[in-house]
Design a protein around this motif. Sequence first.
Motif, PDB file in Angstrom:
ATOM      1  N   MET A   1       0.526  -0.946   0.025  1.00 17.43           N
ATOM      2  CA  MET A   1      -0.056   0.066   0.423  1.00 17.43           C
ATOM      3  C   MET A   1       1.297   0.873   0.095  1.00 17.43           C
ATOM      4  N   LYS A   2       0.695   2.432  -1.178  1.00 16.85           N
ATOM      5  CA  LYS A   2       1.324   3.126  -0.488  1.00 16.85           C
ATOM      6  C   LYS A   2       1.268   3.938   0.311  1.00 16.85           C
ATOM      7  N   THR A   3       2.544   5.270   0.660  1.00 15.72           N
ATOM      8  CA  THR A   3       2.016   6.191   1.705  1.00 15.72           C
ATOM      9  C   THR A   3       1.757   6.830   1.431  1.00 15.72           C
ATOM     10  N   PRO A  51      12.435  19.207  -2.563  1.00 18.95           N
ATOM     11  CA  PRO A  51      10.788  18.581  -3.843  1.00 18.95           C
ATOM     12  C   PRO A  51      10.372  17.863  -2.508  1.00 18.95           C
ATOM     13  N   GLY A  52      10.606  16.964  -1.301  1.00 19.23           N
ATOM     14  CA  GLY A  52       9.847  16.510  -0.340  1.00 19.23           C
ATOM     15  C   GLY A  52       8.911  15.434  -1.677  1.00 19.23           C
ATOM     16  N   THR A  53       7.259  15.849  -0.975  1.00 20.71           N
ATOM     17  CA  THR A  53       6.984  14.519  -1.473  1.00 20.71           C
ATOM     18  C   THR A  53       6.100  15.206  -3.023  1.00 20.71           C
ATOM     19  N   GLY A  54       6.481  16.104  -3.175  1.00 24.48           N
ATOM     20  CA  GLY A  54       6.268  16.713  -4.901  1.00 24.48           C
ATOM     21  C   GLY A  54       4.609  17.977  -4.952  1.00 24.48           C
ATOM     22  N   LYS A  78      13.821   7.830   0.624  1.00 24.51           N
ATOM     23  CA  LYS A  78      11.732   7.459   0.335  1.00 24.51           C
ATOM     24  C   LYS A  78      11.387   8.496  -0.146  1.00 24.51           C
ATOM     25  N   MET A  79      11.519   9.238  -0.465  1.00 23.87           N
ATOM     26  CA  MET A  79      10.927  10.513  -0.899  1.00 23.87           C
ATOM     27  C   MET A  79      11.110  10.645  -2.339  1.00 23.87           C
ATOM     28  N   LEU A  83       8.997  10.187  -5.857  1.00 27.15           N
ATOM     29  CA  LEU A  83       8.876  11.328  -6.847  1.00 27.15           C
ATOM     30  C   LEU A  83       9.473  10.330  -7.954  1.00 27.15           C
ATOM     31  N   LYS A  84      10.273   9.894  -8.028  1.00 27.93           N
ATOM     32  CA  LYS A  84      10.814   9.112  -9.050  1.00 27.93           C
ATOM     33  C   LYS A  84       9.842   8.486  -9.844  1.00 27.93           C
ATOM     34  N   LYS A  85       8.609   7.268  -9.298  1.00 24.52           N
ATOM     35  CA  LYS A  85       7.900   6.751 -10.003  1.00 24.52           C
ATOM     36  C   LYS A  85       6.572   7.526 -10.625  1.00 24.52           C
ATOM     37  N   THR A  86       6.782   8.772  -9.813  1.00 25.17           N
ATOM     38  CA  THR A  86       5.147  10.138 -10.474  1.00 25.17           C
ATOM     39  C   THR A  86       6.047  10.670 -11.384  1.00 25.17           C
ATOM     40  N   TYR A  87       7.281  11.109 -11.960  1.00 28.42           N
ATOM     41  CA  TYR A  87       8.382  12.043 -12.195  1.00 28.42           C
ATOM     42  C   TYR A  87       8.718  10.604 -12.692  1.00 28.42           C
ATOM     43  N   PRO A  88       9.160  10.211 -13.932  1.00 25.73           N
ATOM     44  CA  PRO A  88      10.406   9.105 -14.507  1.00 25.73           C
ATOM     45  C   PRO A  88      11.339  10.165 -15.277  1.00 25.73           C
ATOM     46  N   GLU A  89      10.571  10.766 -16.565  1.00 26.20           N
ATOM     47  CA  GLU A  89      11.026  11.859 -16.916  1.00 26.20           C
ATOM     48  C   GLU A  89      12.138  13.449 -16.270  1.00 26.20           C
ATOM     49  N   PHE A  90      11.722  13.466 -15.316  1.00 29.89           N
ATOM     50  CA  PHE A  90      13.061  14.397 -14.162  1.00 29.89           C
ATOM     51  C   PHE A  90      14.533  13.084 -14.224  1.00 29.89           C
ATOM     52  N   MET A  91      15.386  14.509 -13.600  1.00 31.50           N
ATOM     53  CA  MET A  91      16.507  13.932 -13.413  1.00 31.50           C
ATOM     54  C   MET A  91      16.453  13.745 -12.157  1.00 31.50           C
ATOM     55  N   PHE A  92      16.750  13.008 -10.964  1.00 30.26           N
ATOM     56  CA  PHE A  92      16.865  13.030  -9.898  1.00 30.26           C
ATOM     57  C   PHE A  92      18.714  12.502  -9.231  1.00 30.26           C
TER      58      PHE A  92
END
Length: 199
Positions: A1-3, A51-54, A78-79, A83-92
Amino acid sequence: MKTSEPLLFLQGFLKNPKRVGSVLPSSKSLAQKIVQSVRWDEIRTIAELGPGTGAITRLIRAQLPKSATVFLFERDPKMRSNLKKTYPEFMFHSNASYLLKRINQEHVHQLDSIICGLPFFNFSREMRHNILSQIHTALRPGGTLVLYQYSLHMKKQLAELFEMEKIQFVPFSFPPVFVYICRKKEEEGHGETSELGET
């Protein structure tokens, strides 16, 4: 389950309060105020530090011109993973102390804007100076820095590096927050800065 985002943010704060800096994600009113401060028609490259939780990231994506490059620097694993799952097009990346090194690795030498929510009050003077110097060097002449903090302690230091366009108080946020809108002077070019090791 997603936090849930507030719980994820609270967990990050409890684990490392000096780096997270707040018990809650940025409010909608704060996120909107910050995004409204960016001249989106000028944006080709932008970075968000902390960015924290975005909460702000999702508004960045909504405003972003096509083909713009986005860098996100988030220390909490974890954050960052969420974020990587939600914004795969961005660089982390994890550490804003390596801002210049990381953007240069992607063949980007200057940014049009930087949005920063790092808790500078909790940092050592050396780390604060290092990150601010890199922010200043990374921004192109005329580029904007939008920085939000929970006090006015950064006013003098920012005024030494940037043109301070305005400081806005956002009372409908918990805790209430100050948004500094700064611009790098047009005539300034590249500067030199030192890098600190990761902690």
